[in-house]
Every structure is written in C-alpha cells, then in structure tokens.
Design an enzyme around this catalytic site. Sequence first.
Site, PDB file in Angstrom:
ATOM      1  NE  ARG A 224      -4.175  -1.609   0.023  1.00 36.46           N
ATOM      2  CZ  ARG A 224      -4.230  -2.596  -0.854  1.00 36.46           C
ATOM      3  NH1 ARG A 224      -3.214  -2.806  -1.682  1.00 36.46           N
ATOM      4  NH2 ARG A 224      -5.292  -3.379  -0.911  1.00 36.46           N
ATOM      5  CG  HIS A 272      -2.072  -0.712  -7.861  1.00 35.27           C
ATOM      6  ND1 HIS A 272      -2.621   0.109  -6.911  1.00 35.27           N
ATOM      7  CD2 HIS A 272      -2.236  -1.977  -7.391  1.00 35.27           C
ATOM      8  CE1 HIS A 272      -3.111  -0.611  -5.913  1.00 35.27           C
ATOM      9  NE2 HIS A 272      -2.882  -1.888  -6.182  1.00 35.27           N
TER      10      HIS A 272
END
Length: 309
Positions: A224, A272
């Site tokens: 994250r 991502h």
Amino acid sequence: MIRVLFAARDAAWPEWETPLRDAFADAGLDVDLARDHPADKVDYIVLAPNGPVGDFAPFTACKAVLNLWAGVEDVVHNPTLTQPLARMVDPGLTQGMVEYVTGHVLRHHLGLDAHLHGQDGQWRPDPPPLAADRRVGILGLGALGLACADMLRHLGFDVAGWSRRLHDGLPFPAFAGQDGLATLLRRSDILVLLLPLTDATRHVLNATTLAQLPMGAVVLNPGRGGLIDDAALLAALDTGQVGHATLDTFTTEPLPPDHPFWAHPGVTVTPHIASATRPVTAARTVAENIRRGEAGEPLLHLVDRKAGY
C-alpha cells in the site's frame, strides 16, 4: 433463492458475471445475482469499495459483505457497515504477487539493472552473492507475505518477517512489535512491504525506520502506498541510505506526472500491476463464503474491525 447484489462499477460486470454464476452453480447454490436488488431483500453484497454502495444501512437482511479486493481500508471504517465483512484472499492474486515479488527480488539481488542500463564498454566481472548470503525482510505475514516468503526461501534467500502480532512456528525468523521491527530492518538487504494499511501501519517506513536499514538497502513496495513517507524515502535515496526503491502502490493513484518518483534515478515505478483479483479464482472464494453463510459455518477471511484488516 439467495439474492446477491453485485456492487461494483458498471465496467466490472461483464468481467465478473459469468465467473460468479459458474462458481455459484458449481457450489450448488441457487443464486439470483443482480446489480439492482431491493436493498431490504439482499442476502449478500459482493462489493468493490469504489462501487455504488457507500451506505449499508438499508441492507437490513444482508448476512455479509464480501469484498472483491484484498485491501479493506476504504470500507472497514464505514459507520453504516454493521454486517460481517470478508476480505478477498484469491489464489490467483496470491500467485501473481509471488511472481512479482520474486521477479523483483531476483532483479535486485542479481544486479540486473547495471547490465541492462550500463552497456558502456566496461568489463566488470563481479558476480552477485548467492541467495543464501542475501537477507530479505518481509513486512506483513498474512497470506501474501507468507506465500512470498515460502518462494524466496525455496530459492535459498535468508528470509525473515515482521508483523504486528507474533507468529509462532514459522520456518524462518519472525519478529513483532517496535523492537522487532528495528531488528528486522537492520537485517534486510531487500525489504518487501506487504502490510495492510491501517492507522498503525501508515508511514511505517519513515525517516527513523529507513535509517535502520543497512546502507544501500532496496525497498520493494507492492503493498500500500501509505506505508511509506514519500519525502523520507526520497531523502534516503538521495543520501544512498536506500539504494533503490521499486514501488507499485502510491498514496495518490494514478501517480501524478510531476511526482518526483517518476524522474528519480533510484526509483522504479510500476503502475499498481503487482497483482490483481482474478475473477475466475476469486469467484470461487465468494461462492464458498456464501455456501458457508447458508450452512451456518464460519466465514473465511473475516475482517477484524478493530485491527482494520
């Protein structure tokens, strides 16, 4: 008839509809899957946190909310969410993360960047150490962290891990707490971040903790973005305290074009892509939890609201 509400963006429906219907059929479930059930008739919500449902109060008959994402930080603190919440643990997502982490750990371990980008006519016959002589630290010992640790150990790396809670019986050193974090950081030539994002883990890598790494350590973050203090990481890169950072997740996504990470020579940005929920395999996890719910069995992967994951 079990009424299941698919609560994700419109673009996700064609990708998920058939895998979910197939998984329900394989599990022997009589399911009415739709995107527009009356709220008070819904038995289960299959949820993407960026989808259309933000108020769970009208779903008075809902037995559980089944998240399609591994991360739950965008929904777990919703005050209207009183139903049980299950996070997604998907074999496809896990395998994808293992492949990403292993690939980039090997890339940095072998020094491949120097050969790919350093074709300057200079002959530098300096072989890398063997994996047993490279210390890899993993922050986060959930399903993803343990799977990555298992693969890296299989390749011979000297692996250790850290989590907020102590894990007993693991086949590698595991630490917990603030003292344990410092111990793990000091012995991590390559550090992999796979923690959930909570109030307790936000900016777990900051000026203080980055200084505890060996000089020139590599940071790999497919977890994250909020786990890292961006300014502190850039400062550590500029001094050489961190030798390189390969980053897949960011506080703001997409990463703004003017963000310093894009231009920094010590940073690799990947958009991502480390892993993703795979509808075919993830749909089976959803179906299994609905089967369990209907059979009165404990749901898999329930979220601890206080811990935030």
